[in-house]
Scaffold this active site. Structure first.
Site, short mmCIF file in Angstrom:
data_model
loop_
_atom_site.label_atom_id
_atom_site.label_comp_id
_atom_site.label_asym_id
_atom_site.label_seq_id
_atom_site.Cartn_x
_atom_site.Cartn_y
_atom_site.Cartn_z
N GLY A 210 0.83 -1.19 0.00
CA GLY A 210 0.00 0.00 0.00
C GLY A 210 0.86 1.24 0.00
N PRO A 212 2.81 4.75 0.86
CA PRO A 212 3.68 5.06 1.99
C PRO A 212 2.88 5.69 3.13
CG PRO A 212 4.59 5.97 -0.04
CD PRO A 212 3.23 5.45 -0.38
N GLY A 213 3.25 5.35 4.35
CA GLY A 213 2.62 5.99 5.51
C GLY A 213 1.28 5.43 5.90
N THR A 217 4.54 -0.80 8.52
CA THR A 217 5.54 -1.10 9.55
C THR A 217 4.87 -1.22 10.91
OG1 THR A 217 7.14 0.14 8.26
CG2 THR A 217 7.73 -0.34 10.53
N HIS A 432 -3.56 37.14 -9.29
CA HIS A 432 -3.24 35.75 -9.63
C HIS A 432 -4.00 34.79 -8.70
CE1 HIS A 432 -0.42 32.43 -10.88
NE2 HIS A 432 -0.83 31.96 -9.71
N GLU A 433 -3.86 34.99 -7.39
CA GLU A 433 -4.51 34.07 -6.45
C GLU A 433 -6.02 34.17 -6.55
OE1 GLU A 433 -2.86 31.81 -5.13
OE2 GLU A 433 -0.85 32.65 -5.40
N HIS A 436 -7.30 32.02 -9.33
CA HIS A 436 -7.50 30.63 -8.92
C HIS A 436 -8.80 30.50 -8.13
CE1 HIS A 436 -3.64 29.00 -10.04
NE2 HIS A 436 -2.95 29.75 -9.21
P1 ADP Z 1 4.38 2.56 6.25
O1 ADP Z 1 5.26 1.50 6.81
O2 ADP Z 1 3.14 2.02 5.61
O3 ADP Z 1 5.07 3.53 5.36
P2 ADP Z 1 4.33 3.38 8.95
O4 ADP Z 1 3.86 2.17 9.64
O5 ADP Z 1 5.81 3.62 8.99
O6 ADP Z 1 3.84 3.43 7.47
O7 ADP Z 1 3.55 4.63 9.56
C1 ADP Z 1 4.23 5.76 10.06
C2 ADP Z 1 3.48 6.34 11.26
O8 ADP Z 1 2.19 6.82 10.86
C3 ADP Z 1 3.20 5.33 12.33
O9 ADP Z 1 4.28 5.19 13.21
C4 ADP Z 1 1.98 5.92 13.01
O10 ADP Z 1 2.34 6.93 13.91
C5 ADP Z 1 1.24 6.56 11.87
N1 ADP Z 1 0.22 5.66 11.31
C6 ADP Z 1 0.18 5.13 10.07
N2 ADP Z 1 -0.91 4.37 9.89
C7 ADP Z 1 -1.59 4.38 11.07
C8 ADP Z 1 -2.79 3.76 11.53
N3 ADP Z 1 -3.53 2.97 10.73
N4 ADP Z 1 -3.18 3.99 12.80
C9 ADP Z 1 -2.45 4.78 13.60
N5 ADP Z 1 -1.32 5.38 13.23
C10 ADP Z 1 -0.87 5.21 11.98
ZN ZN Z 2 -0.87 29.97 -9.08
MG MG Z 3 7.35 1.54 6.65
#
Ligand code: ADP
Ligand code: ZN
Ligand code: MG
Length: 613
Positions: A210, A212-213, A217, A432-433, A436
């Site tokens: 999935g 990132p973030g 992990t 400009h802004e 938009h």
């Molecule tokens: P990935 O490995 O998918 O890139 P991570 O597990 O490193 O993402 O997530 C980074 C941080 O984001 C986690 O340590 C946590 O603080 C927050 N986070 C991400 N997903 C969740 C979730 N489902 N619930 C709570 N916190 C989350």
């Molecule tokens: Zn602009």
């Molecule tokens: Mg990760």
């Protein structure tokens, strides 16, 4: 929509915060400067150590004035340990979390300079001429030996030791769809007999994939934490960026250690670094050697049914993995960790505001509503930034406005009110802004404009921020076209009013061009009806074809924006003047100035289907 990229990527692009800025175009993703130490409370530093969340730690300074420095999550954190008891606690915490802890000796007080040898039996010049070459060679050999150890053993050594994960499933929010699957893996680890009795094949390799973030992990840690088993982890890149043969060795060492400690979780982050498709290209030998070793370990893994090792791996590019890796018996289970929907975002926000009290009347559901497209890590950062906003305002509880400001700050960087612009520049920026903002306001399928400013922010001289109000999983061609028009609204206003172009619209143009290309390449939206997606790989003329169609989309969007503004030129003058006076206008101000937005209307079939009785 036969996109080559997964649909989530499309959703993320289309639903993410639209941020249109006028200013020097910023270098895309400038490399972060080397981290400066951030002071943190002692309690936080000790928590990080005990949880094994720090990569390394150092104690330095004379006793009574010891500083603890940590590397965690790409940042360097420091805290003072003025009492010996705290130093002891830090050592204990580093042990518990298995974080390598170094101590740098306090420098001895400078002694009086030793007097230079005055004549006598020793002549340094003669000595160096005779022995210098040898000394140099010895020093070189020592250095090389040290360097090899650094790369091979020492730096990796600690990773072969597991940590005891303190993460639990309750720390991972919004995972209802995959809860059963991950819970089952934890169950297998804590009570393998139960599965064995019914003849179930225990899972061996599981890929979490999935964006990132999204918490991959975190999930892996939670599986180990729930099952109460040791957690071994490494990143795929640690197996490839090393001297020849070392990557394969590291893999073997890691698997050996996990087998010894079983039941255990072995986690390989960013497995695509080592597990990408084999190309046989020159220079890829080292990586492929590591991949072979990984395959061998997965196969040779005669999991003792009583003491299983589950290998979890994560990637955000699952389609790039070598087919051999995902074959039956290896990584044959996949769990998709998606971007959170509105409900899930609310739950994740709940986790990250556990220790941050909300002001009465602040509802996380409202925050969830304007954070469509954000991943868990973004939401965690948002909560942290909101806490800073509250602290800046001298408040102890978080308000909805703190979250809004935090989001805008995260999206565009802090506002720099002190930067001085000439009156001419400010007027240009205001038009400009406002260009938009007006095009966005009058285009019902654009996200509502939240804030317009003529305040320098990040690299920009002014910004227009539009926030989504709902999750969208499907973009229509009309959505994309209106979005393009809004992107071109800035340039259109400049030309309409000043008959001039500024360099500041370069960013808008680049962004519009990217969206247009995606429409042509991935979405099959290059032309109104039946044209399929085309791409540069489509043989001769492919690239020009994409370019020509994308350019046409951008051009049409510009004309659309300019037409809209020309029809509302009086409003544009009036609103730009108000913006210049106020510096910033919020959503409500805009509604007062521009009137109600045209309604989007629902997509309805042109004729109701006739249902036979
Ligand atoms: P990935 O490995 O998918 O890139 P991570 O597990 O490193 O993402 O997530 C980074 C941080 O984001 C986690 O340590 C946590 O603080 C927050 N986070 C991400 N997903 C969740 C979730 N489902 N619930 C709570 N916190 C989350
Ligand atoms: Zn602009
Ligand atoms: Mg990760």
């Amino acid at each position: 929509m036969a996109g080559r990229r997964p649909r989530t990527a499309l959703v993320a692009t289309l639903v993410a915060v639209a941020l249109l800025a006028l200013g020097a175009s910023r270098p895309a993703d400038a490399a972060p400067a080397s981290p400066i130490p951030v002071p943190v409370p002692v309690s936080r530093a000790l928590d990080l150590l005990a949880a094994g969340d720090a990569r390394s730690a150092t104690l330095s300074g004379p006793s009574g004035d010891v500083t603890l420095t940590l590397r965690a999550g790409g940042r360097v954190l420091t805290t003072a340990l003025p009492y010996p008891a705290l130093v002891e606690q830090a050592v204990a915490a580093a042990r518990a979390g298995d974080v390598p802890l170094r101590v740098t000796r306090p420098r001895a007080a400078p002694t009086a300079a030793t007097p230079a040898p005055s004549g006598g039996g020793f002549d340094p010049v003669v000595f160096m001429r005779e022995w210098g070459g040898m000394i140099l060679l010895l020093v070189l050999v020592a250095f090389t030996g040290l360097a090899l150890r650094q790369v091979g053993g020492a730096r990796f050594g600690h990773r072969v030791k597991p940590v005891r994960s303190v993460t639990r499933f309750e720390d991972v929010a919004g995972i209802d769809e995959i809860r059963d699957e991950v819970t089952e893996i934890a169950d297998v680890l804590s009570d393998p007999e139960r599965f064995e009795r019914v003849g179930a094949d225990l899972p061996r390799g599981v890929i979490l994939h999935g964006a990132p973030g999204t918490g991959k992990t975190l999930l892996a840690r939670a599986v180990a934490g729930e099952a109460g088993v040791p957690f071994f982890s490494a990143s795929g890149s640690e197996f490839v960026e090393v001297y020849s043969g070392l990557g394969a060795k590291r893999i073997r060492a890691l698997f050996d250690a996990a087998r010894k400690a079983a039941p255990a979780v072995l986690y390989i982050d960013e497995i695509d670094a080592v597990g990408g498709r084999r190309t046989g290209a020159p220079g890829s030998g080292e990586r492929e050697q590591a991949l072979d070793q990984l395959l061998t370990e997965m196969d040779g893994f005669r999991t003792d049914p009583h003491r299983p090792v589950v290998v979890l791996a994560s990637t955000n590019r699952i389609e790039d993995l070598d087919p051999a890796l995902v074959r039956a018996g290896r990584f044959d289970r996949r769990i998709a960790v998606g971007l959170p929907d509105r409900q899930a975002r609310e739950e994740i926000l709940g986790v990250h505001t556990r220790r941050r009290p909300l002001a009465p009347g602040t509802r996380l559901a409202d925050v969830a509503a304007f954070t469509a497209g954000m991943a868990g890590a973004d939401l965690a950062a948002l909560c942290n930034e909101a806490a800073f906003e509250a602290a800046r305002g001298g408040r102890e509880t978080l308000e909805l406005a703190d979250f809004r400001r935090a989001l805008m700050r995260l999206a565009a960087g802090p506002e720099k009110r002190s930067r001085v612009m000439s009156d001419e520049e400010r007027a240009l920026v205001a038009y400009h802004e406002m260009g938009h903002a007006i095009v966005g306001h009058l285009s019902p399928r654009c996200d509502p404009v939240e804030r317009v400013t003529v305040i320098p922010q990040g690299q920009a001289l002014g910004v227009t921020i539009a926030l989504p109000t709902e999750d969208r999983f499907l973009a229509t061609r009309e959505d994309c076209l209106q979005r393009l028009a809004m992107m071109m609204g800035g340039r259109a206003a400049e030309e309409l009013i000043f008959e001039e172009q500024t360099s500041g619209a370069a960013d808008d143009l680049a962004r519009a061009h990217r969206l247009a290309r995606r429409m042509v390449e991935d979405l099959g939206m290059g032309a109104p009806t039946t044209e399929r997606s085309i791409s540069p790989e489509d043989g001769p003329g492919g690239e020009e074809g994409v370019e020509r169609r994308a350019a046409k989309l951008v051009e049409d969007a510009y004309l659309q924006a300019r037409g809209l503004l020309a029809r509302h030129e009086e409003t544009l003058h009036h609103a730009a003047a108000r913006l210049l006076a106020a510096e910033a206008l919020e959503r409500d101000d805009l509604h007062a100035l521009l009137g109600p937005r045209p309604s989007a209307g629902r997509l309805t079939p042109r004729r109701e289907a006739v249902v036979a009785p």
